[in-house]
Enzyme design. Structure first.
Site, mmCIF file in Angstrom:
data_model
loop_
_atom_site.group_PDB
_atom_site.id
_atom_site.type_symbol
_atom_site.label_atom_id
_atom_site.label_comp_id
_atom_site.label_asym_id
_atom_site.label_seq_id
_atom_site.Cartn_x
_atom_site.Cartn_y
_atom_site.Cartn_z
ATOM 1 N N GLY A 91 27.906 2.732 44.639
ATOM 2 C CA GLY A 91 26.817 2.606 45.434
ATOM 3 C C GLY A 91 25.298 2.490 44.784
ATOM 4 O O GLY A 91 24.588 1.482 44.998
ATOM 5 N N GLY A 144 34.070 5.109 45.285
ATOM 6 C CA GLY A 144 35.242 6.036 44.950
ATOM 7 C C GLY A 144 36.344 5.177 44.821
ATOM 8 O O GLY A 144 37.312 5.358 44.039
ATOM 9 N N LYS A 150 27.878 11.779 36.634
ATOM 10 C CA LYS A 150 28.861 13.175 36.154
ATOM 11 C C LYS A 150 30.008 12.460 35.569
ATOM 12 O O LYS A 150 30.691 11.441 36.071
ATOM 13 C CB LYS A 150 29.281 13.688 37.385
ATOM 14 C CG LYS A 150 28.221 14.613 38.055
ATOM 15 C CD LYS A 150 29.058 15.703 38.756
ATOM 16 C CE LYS A 150 28.148 16.146 40.071
ATOM 17 N NZ LYS A 150 28.834 16.231 41.184
ATOM 18 N N ARG A 153 26.900 -3.954 54.072
ATOM 19 C CA ARG A 153 28.332 -3.747 54.274
ATOM 20 C C ARG A 153 28.783 -4.513 55.731
ATOM 21 O O ARG A 153 30.022 -4.764 55.853
ATOM 22 C CB ARG A 153 28.746 -2.138 54.172
ATOM 23 C CG ARG A 153 28.561 -1.596 53.126
ATOM 24 C CD ARG A 153 28.982 -0.191 53.233
ATOM 25 N NE ARG A 153 29.188 0.411 51.940
ATOM 26 C CZ ARG A 153 28.806 1.469 51.726
ATOM 27 N NH1 ARG A 153 28.466 2.317 52.455
ATOM 28 N NH2 ARG A 153 29.044 1.996 50.212
#
Ligand code: ADP
Ligand code: MG
Length: 397
Positions: free
Chosen positions: A354, A377, A203, A41
């Protein structure tokens, strides 16, 4: 939604407040001091930082790191990140242990053109996550120009990603932000067909909106990982002790019906008693009561690989199994290789998330992907078609 970019501002002599995403994993050296474990990053932010410095701006860098809960936490200081950045850009990077305030203001005002300072973790202040106006104003007090280059947090309306932009004269996108939006707009808004979307991970609930949106734009939506067991359970199949979400069964069922032939579920599985390295795995078509699904099986790999190889556009988020354990990593590694092979053959590919990006690195295929997103996200939110507050807040072009 066109926004100003670094091309639209003259930064010479200006204080340029740059929101970067330096939320990097840390570990400790032998003498116990913290250091950056993975600098992906930080490297991703270099084009913007270098350009501001080369153009004679005073670069004031801000970022969050981890979850300090709105108060200082020495383990989550950005100090070692500043040192690491210094070695990458071969420049002295000053560090301020205060994020805002009079002292920082004086230091920043005294900076020479083309110099750089990193301020302490924005989340040491409770006003960051609550998007507190006073904190946003205090950040803006340090800026003549605000640059948002933190795509990874663009889905959050925090003080350093959104609030601050309201208090500055001009708020623009950084280079990384531009690059992310260009690649992601291409897959979301004008993908070349056939388009294959691959979604996995832990999920369904994290990714419902994205599944729904992709089931409309993609020709094939390939499901893997733990989320497949919520779908299979919803369709009345035995999933044994596999991880699934009881409160999402109805949603999964209606998504499945709505998606029709587009949505593919695994038809064989690697199962075991537990997600552990020392258990004996087996490959099955139907899961028995005492077993859990931990990876997609060889037939599913085959079907998915062929669909991926035929694609002109591929987008992938979420591992196909518990890839952290070798014996359940094969499905994820096979998908990584298939996406890379499709890209070699001319497809445009995007991988993000990630864990997906770590899995991709583990497969050795990172350099063969068209665009590796720094967003998790933020990527899902963008693909879902929802607005990103960190981008909305910037100055319109
Ligand atoms: P990303 O970070 O790429 O968005 P997620 O965080 O959604 O991905 O999911 C990654 C996690 O999902 C990994 O830790 C992986 O072990 C877990 N996972 C994948 N498949 C399964 C499975 N069948 N059972 C339990 N966990 C799984
Ligand atoms: Mg994850």
């Amino acid at each position: 939604m066109r926004k100003l970019t670094l091309d639209d501002v003259d930064v010479r002599g200006e204080r340029v407040l740059i929101r970067v995403d330096f939320n990097v994993p840390l570990d400790t050296t032998e003498d116990g001091s913290p250091r950056v474990e993975d600098d992906t990053r930080i490297r991703a932010a270099l084009p913007t930082i270098r350009q501001v410095l080369d153009d004679g701006g005073k670069a004031v860098l801000i970022s969050h790191l981890g979850r300090p809960g709105g108060q200082p936490d020495p383990d989550l200081s950005l100090a070692c990140v500043g040192d690491h950045l210094g070695t990458l850009i071969e420049e002295r990077v000053r560090f301020s242990s205060n994020t805002v305030g009079e002292t920082v203001g004086e230091i920043v005002n005294g900076m020479g053109d083309g110099s750089v300072i990193l301020l302490e973790n924005t989340r040491f202040d409770a006003g960051e996550k609550s998007n507190d106006d006073t904190f946003a104003q205090a950040l803006a007090d340090l800026a003549d120009v605000y640059v948002n280059d933190a795509f990874g947090t663009a889905h959050r309306a925090h003080a350093s990603t959104a609030g601050v932009a309201e208090h500055v004269d001009v708020a623009v996108m950084g280079r990384l932000m531009e690059k992310e939006l260009e690649a992601l707009t291409r897959v979301r808004d004008h993908p070349e067909h056939p388009t294959v979307a691959i979604l996995g991970g832990s999920k369904v609930s994290d990714k419902l909106g994205t599944i729904e949106a992709l089931s409309e734009t993609a020709d094939h939506l390939l499901i893997g990982g733990a989320m497949s067991y919520t779908f299979l359970k919803a369709l009345g199949r035995e999933v044994g002790t596999s991880r699934f979400e009881t409160d999402r069964l109805d949603t999964a069922e209606s998504l499945y019906e709505q998606a029709g032939d587009t949505l593919h579920l695994p038809d064989d599985h690697v199962v075991a008693e537990a997600a552990e390295a020392d258990v004996e795995p087996s490959v099955v078509n139907s899961i028995s009561e005492d077993k859990m699904g931990l990876d997609i099986g060889p037939d599913t790999i085959d079907t998915y690989r062929n669909l991926i190889l035929d694609a002109s556009t591929v987008v992938w988020n979420g591992p196909m199994g518990v890839f952290e354990i070798d014996q359940f990593a094969e499905g994820t590694m096979a998908i990584a290789n298939a996406v890379a092979d499709a890209t070699d053959g001319g497809a445009f590919s995007v991988v993000g998330g990630g864990d997906s990006v770590s899995a991709l690195a583990q497969s050795g295929c990172t350099d063969r992907i068209s665009h590796v997103s720094t967003g998790g996200g933020a990527l899902l939110t963008f693909l879902e078609g929802a607005p990103l507050p960190g981008i909305e807040a910037l100055t319109d072009a």
